[in-house]
Scaffold this active site. Structure first.
Site, PDB file in Angstrom:
ATOM      1  N   HIS A 103      -8.384   2.024  -6.829  1.00  0.00           N
ATOM      2  CA  HIS A 103      -9.810   2.290  -6.640  1.00  0.00           C
ATOM      3  C   HIS A 103     -10.469   2.643  -7.984  1.00  0.00           C
ATOM      4  O   HIS A 103      -9.943   2.295  -9.037  1.00  0.00           O
ATOM      5  CB  HIS A 103     -10.010   3.363  -5.559  1.00  0.00           C
ATOM      6  N   GLU A 140      -9.338  10.087  -3.740  1.00  0.00           N
ATOM      7  CA  GLU A 140      -8.143   9.329  -4.109  1.00  0.00           C
ATOM      8  C   GLU A 140      -8.290   8.754  -5.512  1.00  0.00           C
ATOM      9  O   GLU A 140      -7.323   8.708  -6.280  1.00  0.00           O
ATOM     10  CB  GLU A 140      -7.911   8.205  -3.092  1.00  0.00           C
ATOM     11  N   HIS A 195      -1.613   5.088  -5.448  1.00  0.00           N
ATOM     12  CA  HIS A 195      -2.545   5.360  -4.344  1.00  0.00           C
ATOM     13  C   HIS A 195      -2.136   6.636  -3.614  1.00  0.00           C
ATOM     14  O   HIS A 195      -1.031   7.166  -3.800  1.00  0.00           O
ATOM     15  CB  HIS A 195      -2.533   4.209  -3.319  1.00  0.00           C
ATOM     16  N   GLU A 277       2.057   4.927  -2.130  1.00  0.00           N
ATOM     17  CA  GLU A 277       1.137   5.841  -1.448  1.00  0.00           C
ATOM     18  C   GLU A 277       1.819   7.205  -1.525  1.00  0.00           C
ATOM     19  O   GLU A 277       2.808   7.468  -0.845  1.00  0.00           O
ATOM     20  CB  GLU A 277       0.937   5.420   0.010  1.00  0.00           C
TER      21      GLU A 277
HETATM   22 ZN    ZN Z   1      -5.706   3.463  -2.042  1.00  0.00          ZN
END
Ligand code: ZN
Length: 313
Positions: A103, A140, A195, A277
């Site tokens: 992101h 995030e 992430h 993640e």
């Molecule tokens: Zn993400």
């Protein structure tokens, strides 16, 4: 909320993956297996109850905290071609690692741009997504940049050439196809996309996402599926060991591994690449970890150990 995007949607049940994932565990290389065994020894830590390290990174020690350096290996102002400095061990000299901080903090202000569809081979998909956030508002995108910068510091100390797909230095994106292309053009020896997830409360733990086999349009992951799995298994094992965090309790059947064929950043990669993640920002226990600078340093250390293990093979 508009946080949830394709990159981290709590995936639909993928029970059909049980077979391959189970096999994957059996195939863990000894180094990674050692990491897993250590994890098992510390797994009790995950269930809760244990007081999370002080949130907000009060004890963060700033080691590996973001530094001004942006381009890595080329900072040297010394023109002397033969430095007489004592040689530091540089086991990753000559290796190129691309870090993809998921992101972008600016994506929230550029929804039109990031919603544009791009071709990922199998289909088209949004250029990028905003990413998620903790309930207290730690995004995030902030998290991914922080972990990525800590990771870069460690890898550079080992002699690697490190390149970012974005460093908070552009207003949005890049798009997922461009993120893949950056790794490809760098001829990266390894790429990791950082992430944190946006799943429901009670869903906890980390997982590493591996590219599944895709051969469609511009996507052909066949050459990188096996090497990416090796990379991902090593990262998962070392991440568990370094952070004392358990693999996801909601995906991967406890292996900490998941295989996906719907992520452009993986589908379009021609070099070994995985996503991690690191935890679920929407779970309070995970969020306490993710917002701790000390924990993020451990996360970066675990990821770097996995990469180093992979690159030194
Ligand atoms: Zn993400």
């Amino acid at each position: 909320m508009s946080y949830v995007g394709p990159d981290f949607d709590p995936p639909q049940p993928r029970r059909s993956r049980r077979g391959p994932l189970t096999v994957a565990v059996a195939a863990l290389v000894p180094g990674a297996l050692a990491g897993w065994l250590v994890w098992q020894a510390v797994a009790d830590d995950s269930g809760g109850g244990s007081a999370p390290q002080q949130a907000r990174g009060a004890t963060s020690s700033a080691a590996g905290s973001p530094t001004a350096s942006s381009t890595g290996a080329s900072d040297s102002k010394e023109s002397s071609p033969t430095s007489s400095a004592p040689a530091a061990p540089t086991p990753l000299k000559g290796k190129v690692v691309v870090i993809d901080p998921g992101h972008n903090p600016g994506n929230f202000q550029h929804t039109a741009e990031i919603n544009r569809k791009v071709d990922i081979g199998t289909n088209s998909k949004e250029c990028d997504t905003t990413g998620t956030a903790t309930n207290a508002g730690y995004t995030e995108a902030q998290f991914t940049l922080d972990v990525s910068r800590r990771l870069r510091t460690i890898l550079q100390q080992q002699g690697a050439t490190v390149k970012f797909t974005q460093n908070g230095d552009r207003s949005w994106g890049p798009c997922i196809d461009e993120r893949a292309e950056i790794g490809n053009k760098a001829h990266a020896d390894a790429v990791v996309s950082i992430h944190a997830d946006g799943a429901g409360a009670g869903q906890r733990g980390f997982h590493v996402i591996l590219p599944g086999t895709v051969h469609d349009g511009a996507a052909d992951t066949r050459p990188i599926v096996a090497t990416s799995r090796d990379l991902g298994e090593r990262i998962a094992g070392n991440f568990a060991r370094e952070t004392g965090t358990a693999p996801s309790n909601y995906i991967g059947d406890g292996t900490g591994l998941d295989v996906r064929t719907d992520l452009g950043g993986l589908n379009l990669s021609t070099v070994p690449k995985v996503f991690i993640e690191c935890g679920n920002m929407r779970d309070s226990q995970d969020a306490a970890r993710l917002t701790s600078g000390a924990w993020r340093q451990k996360a970066a250390s675990g990821i770097s150990d996995g990469i180093m293990s992979f690159l030194r093979e």
